[in-house]
Design a protein around this motif. Sequence first.
Motif, short mmCIF file in Angstrom:
data_model
loop_
_atom_site.label_atom_id
_atom_site.label_comp_id
_atom_site.label_asym_id
_atom_site.label_seq_id
_atom_site.Cartn_x
_atom_site.Cartn_y
_atom_site.Cartn_z
N UNK A 1 9.09 9.38 9.59
CA UNK A 1 7.93 8.49 9.66
C UNK A 1 6.62 9.28 9.58
N UNK A 2 6.57 10.42 10.23
CA UNK A 2 5.37 11.25 10.14
C UNK A 2 5.16 11.76 8.72
N UNK A 3 6.27 12.15 8.05
CA UNK A 3 6.16 12.66 6.69
C UNK A 3 5.69 11.58 5.73
N UNK A 4 6.30 10.41 5.80
CA UNK A 4 5.91 9.30 4.92
C UNK A 4 4.49 8.85 5.22
N UNK A 5 4.15 8.83 6.51
CA UNK A 5 2.82 8.40 6.91
C UNK A 5 1.75 9.37 6.41
N UNK A 6 2.11 10.65 6.29
CA UNK A 6 1.15 11.64 5.80
C UNK A 6 0.75 11.37 4.35
N UNK A 7 1.66 10.79 3.57
CA UNK A 7 1.34 10.45 2.19
C UNK A 7 0.24 9.40 2.12
N UNK A 8 0.29 8.42 3.03
CA UNK A 8 -0.78 7.42 3.09
C UNK A 8 -2.11 8.06 3.46
N UNK A 9 -2.05 9.06 4.36
CA UNK A 9 -3.26 9.76 4.72
C UNK A 9 -3.87 10.53 3.56
N UNK A 10 -3.00 11.14 2.73
CA UNK A 10 -3.51 11.86 1.56
C UNK A 10 -4.15 10.91 0.55
N UNK A 11 -3.57 9.72 0.39
CA UNK A 11 -4.17 8.72 -0.49
C UNK A 11 -5.54 8.30 0.04
N UNK A 12 -5.64 8.10 1.36
CA UNK A 12 -6.92 7.73 1.96
C UNK A 12 -7.97 8.82 1.79
N UNK A 13 -7.57 10.08 1.96
CA UNK A 13 -8.52 11.18 1.78
C UNK A 13 -8.98 11.26 0.32
N UNK A 14 -8.04 11.05 -0.63
CA UNK A 14 -8.42 11.07 -2.04
C UNK A 14 -9.41 9.96 -2.37
N UNK A 15 -9.24 8.78 -1.77
CA UNK A 15 -10.17 7.68 -2.02
C UNK A 15 -11.54 7.98 -1.43
N UNK A 16 -11.58 8.61 -0.26
CA UNK A 16 -12.87 8.98 0.34
C UNK A 16 -13.60 9.99 -0.53
N UNK A 17 -12.85 10.99 -1.02
CA UNK A 17 -13.47 11.99 -1.89
C UNK A 17 -13.99 11.35 -3.18
#
Length: 211
Positions: free
Chosen positions: A13-29
């Motif tokens: 769950x932590x690993x899969x959830x980290x992918x959502x975090x990377x998508x969010x960071x990419x959208x912020x950038x």
Amino acid sequence: MGRMARCCVQSLLKLVNSFLGMVGIAMIIYSLWMFRVWLRTDESNDVPVPWFIYAILGLGASLCVITCSGHIAAETANGCCLYIYMAFVFMIFLLEAAVTADVFLNHNWQEDFPADATGNLDKLEDFVKDNFDICKWIGLSVVAVQGLSMFLAMVLKALGPHSEKYYESDDEYLPDRVPLLKNYAPPHGSEPAYGVKSDSWIVRTNSKTLR
């Protein structure tokens, strides 16, 4: 066995959830880059900050917040945290589904959105059309990750939190077994296990010994 399965689900769950975090960071950038480009144009003095930049920034920040809540829920395995995390992911999923359905089913979908003075929305549309296959797989991957994260959260909820957190220490149950120990001394202030022999019994024993 149950503890090992719980740890595996938490790690996944932590690993899969980290992918959502990377998508969010990419959208912020991406939103910050658009804002920087918009500030360099001459139109930035006459037009307020476009809604499209705000929308991308807000969605990216929301994904980062969901990622943080997902890590907390995975670490604690708390039922309330897991329910909140699943509710957040489900709301994002509904928003994505509504936008996707509007784009594909409504030929005049651009009329449903406010006008973008910067033209970034049109550039994004052209980019998606030119790289439709790549964008399609990226979108499907994001949806699959969201579904997998909800499934893992439900599995972790079914497994429950760590059992040792809810059981009291074994030291509290030691007096139930200590009568088998030879040199056990009862705690201060507690009554002995077998009671105190009376004085009359001691006198009778001594008289029998003298005889």
